[in-house]
Design an enzyme around this catalytic site. Structure first.
Site: not given
Length: 651
Positions: A326, A365, A371
């Site tokens: 990431s 995720d 989210h």
């Protein structure tokens, strides 16, 4: 038969014949004298220089003088590689006599290995008796003192002084400075004529990359000899030219702080000044003591290094690489903005799973249920995978690859070390060149979170992060800042290539910077590292998975076998409002970036900005003492001890 006729003399004819013969003889003499004169003229005039040189060569022997190797300093002038006086033991065989008579007694004073004795005997037999032969290359001070006392017992055996390379900080700079070693046949073939007098040459690191600069120019002494080739005295000298000194951009204190911040963990890290591209610190752990290689490493010590599963000889920053995880999301977000596919305010719904059209299998995720609605800044701060799955899919792998190349991936950073790995930016063209399989849409999706075929080095991550910190200026990374040709000479800065811009939209870059700031000082994945900090930081955590976690939303890396634990990464810069340092940290098998790599970066920031140095962490169950015990300088490698740190399971 009648009476013999009597011949009458002809004085005139005889006189003419005599004159002809006299003239012929005179001509022959004149020609001979002329030829002799021409021969002498040729020797004395036309070929005077050549024969004078031969005559001089018969009388004078050139003895090479090896120059002192250039020194290496850190940015504050502290020495990192120097030359120290040393002694070698040389023997003139015809003066020393039968080695069987004196070698056993000498071995009681000076430690002589079987290899030393064997090499000496072979060289002695192949060398004329009046020429010196090396018996032992490195004599300790204690041995030199003991020999000096009993020197009268060993005629023909001498201690010869010379300069020996020394690395006062041992393993601390093993993968930056590298080391010199004994010159071999391949080295001589590469160097060419006139370099046979050299005994050492740079083998790795800056010692190798700057060999031509550090080596200097060989001089020589003119030694008068007799007909047997024995030295009679010195008649002239051409001084050697010492090698140039190098000043690095690396800071000794920051280098030590970075190593200590890792404790007993393995990995790599790079700290860069984003304003210049200077490398402030760079470590690859575990390291090794470079002094072991200078005069030839023993078989036992070399086996210890090569058999260590942590690979201390492997330079992870230059030769290694792996999926960036990431940590590249801020740059992918910038590509989304610059390509027009996203705006900073546009929100995307994260449900916790992304599906390609018509495909039932989803890409999950890290949070069950997702989210919710997130914009670009929140996607960076909270590391929302589904945001980047969708963005990468919309962008397509070719456009994705184009932007990643623009940010410096898939190319060398320019670091002044040999053999830098270019890494891999996934693309259709790359896959076609490396396999016979087509490109699949799912491979584009996972490229969006820094997984799949990605290979990025810590150097590339540090360079790209520095570009984000420096308003989009991508600079060449470098270790050597300046050189000087002599101790009294001024330092001459080395010219650097101009930077290139990674974006034409400052507002896009600002949105990315704000997302990285929220990662630490907002509701991000590295808020713990902001505790007690008197300055602002911007960054991004990353986790490069060894195993897929599509079947499980959360995997405790501490529950996995060590070799299957995730790689922990962090990139960032500080102070966020006026960056002077950018870092990339990769912890091998460290678990998660926020809990393992980010704390290391915080310690590096504190060391650079506050002068706060982390204490070294001793390894558990240290190994048995050995001259080549691998170390994370100053702590032994956990691979050498068999101990591994327990990774923090906090995501």
């Amino acid at each position: 038969m009648g009476p013999r006729r009597r011949l009458l003399k002809n004085p005139v004819a005889e006189a003419q014949q005599f004159r002809r013969r006299a003239l012929l003889a005179f001509a022959i003499v004149v020609l001979a004298l002329a030829g002799l004169a021409l021969w002498y003229f040729r020797l004395q005039v036309w070929q005077h220089d050549a024969y004078a040189m031969r005559s001089e060569a018969n009388r004078v022997r050139l003895q090479p003088v090896v120059p002192g190797r250039g020194l290496i300093f850190d940015r504050k002038g502290r020495i990192l590689a120097d030359n120290v006086p040393a002694y070698r033991l040389e023997v003139i065989p015809e003066d020393a006599g039968d080695p069987d008579q004196w070698l056993p007694q000498l071995a009681e004073i000076v430690e002589l290995s079987p290899q030393d004795i064997e090499t000496f005997q072979e060289t002695r037999r192949a060398t004329r008796g009046f020429r010196p032969v090396t018996l032992k290359l490195r004599v300790t001070e204690e041995e030199a003192a003991s020999f000096a006392v009993d020197r009268w017992r060993y005629p023909g055996v001498e201690l010869v002084p010379y300069l020996n390379r020394r690395y006062p900080h041992g393993a601390l700079f093993s993968h930056i400075i590298g080391y010199v070693g004994r010159i071999d046949v391949d080295d001589l073939a590469e160097l060419g004529e006139g370099k046979s007098a050299l005994t050492h040459i740079g083998k790795t690191g800056l010692e190798r990359a700057y060999e031509d600069v550090l080596r200097g120019e060989i001089g020589y002494e003119k030694i008068e000899t007799n007909v047997d080739g024995r030295a009679m005295g010195e008649v002239g000298r051409v001084p050697a030219v010492p090698g140039a000194d190098l000043r690095l951009s690396v800071d000794l204190d920051l280098q030590r702080a970075m190593v200590n911040a890792f404790g007993t963990m393995d990995g790599s890290a790079v700290a860069v000044d984003p304003r210049t591209g200077e490398v402030l610190a760079m470590v690859s752990l575990p390291g090794f003591d470079t002094n072991l290689f200078v005069n030839g490493i023993s078989h036992a010590d070399y086996a210890t290094l090569t058999e260590d599963p942590s690979r201390p000889l492997f330079n992870r920053n230059v030769l290694g690489g792996g999926p960036p995880g990431s940590t590249v999301k801020p740059l992918i977000a910038l590509a989304g903005l610059d390509s027009g596919l996203r705006t900073p305010q546009e929100e995307t719904l994260s449900t916790g799973e992304f599906h390609l059209p018509g495909v039932r299998r989803g890409y999950r995720d890290s949070h069950a249920g997702g989210h919710g609605w997130v914009d670009l800044r929140e996607s960076i701060a909270q590391s929302v995978n589904t945001y980047y799955y969708e963005l990468a899919h919309e962008m397509g792998i070719e456009r994705f690859s184009h932007y990643m190349h623009r940010y410096g991936f898939g190319e060398r950073t320019g670091i002044d070390l040999l053999g830098e790995n270019e890494g891999v930016v996934p693309s259709v063209e790359w896959k076609r060149a490396n396999s016979s399989e087509p490109w699949y849409p799912g491979e584009t999706v996972i490229a969006g979170i820094g997984q799949g075929y990605w290979i990025a080095t810590a150097l590339q991550l540090a360079r790209a992060t520095a570009a984000v910190a420096d308003d989009g200026q991508l600079r060449r990374l470098h270790l050597v800042d300046a050189r000087r040709d002599g101790y009294q000479a001024p330092w001459s800065p080395l010219a650097q290539a101009p930077p290139r811009s990674i974006t034409d939209r400052p507002d896009h870059l600002q949105a990315v910077q704000e997302g990285m700031l929220e990662t630490i000082h907002g509701r991000g994945t590295a808020t713990a590292m902001a505790r007690g900090a008197p300055y602002l930081m911007a960054g991004k955590t990353g986790t490069a998975q060894k195993i897929s976690r599509q079947g499980e939303l959360s995997v405790d890396p501490g529950s996995l076998p060590y070799h299957l634990r995730h790689q922990a990464l962090f990139v960032g810069y500080a102070p966020a409002d006026n960056p002077t340092i950018a870092v990339a940290v990769v912890v091998e098998h460290g678990g998660y970036g926020g809990s393992t790599a980010a704390p290391i970066a915080r310690k590096v920031f504190d060391a650079w900005l506050l002068g706060k140095m982390p204490e070294p962490v001793p390894a558990e169950e240290p190994p048995e003492p050995s001259s080549a015990a691998t170390a994370t300088a100053p702590s032994p490698s956990p691979a050498a001890s068999g101990a591994r740190p327990a990774a923090d399971p906090t995501p």
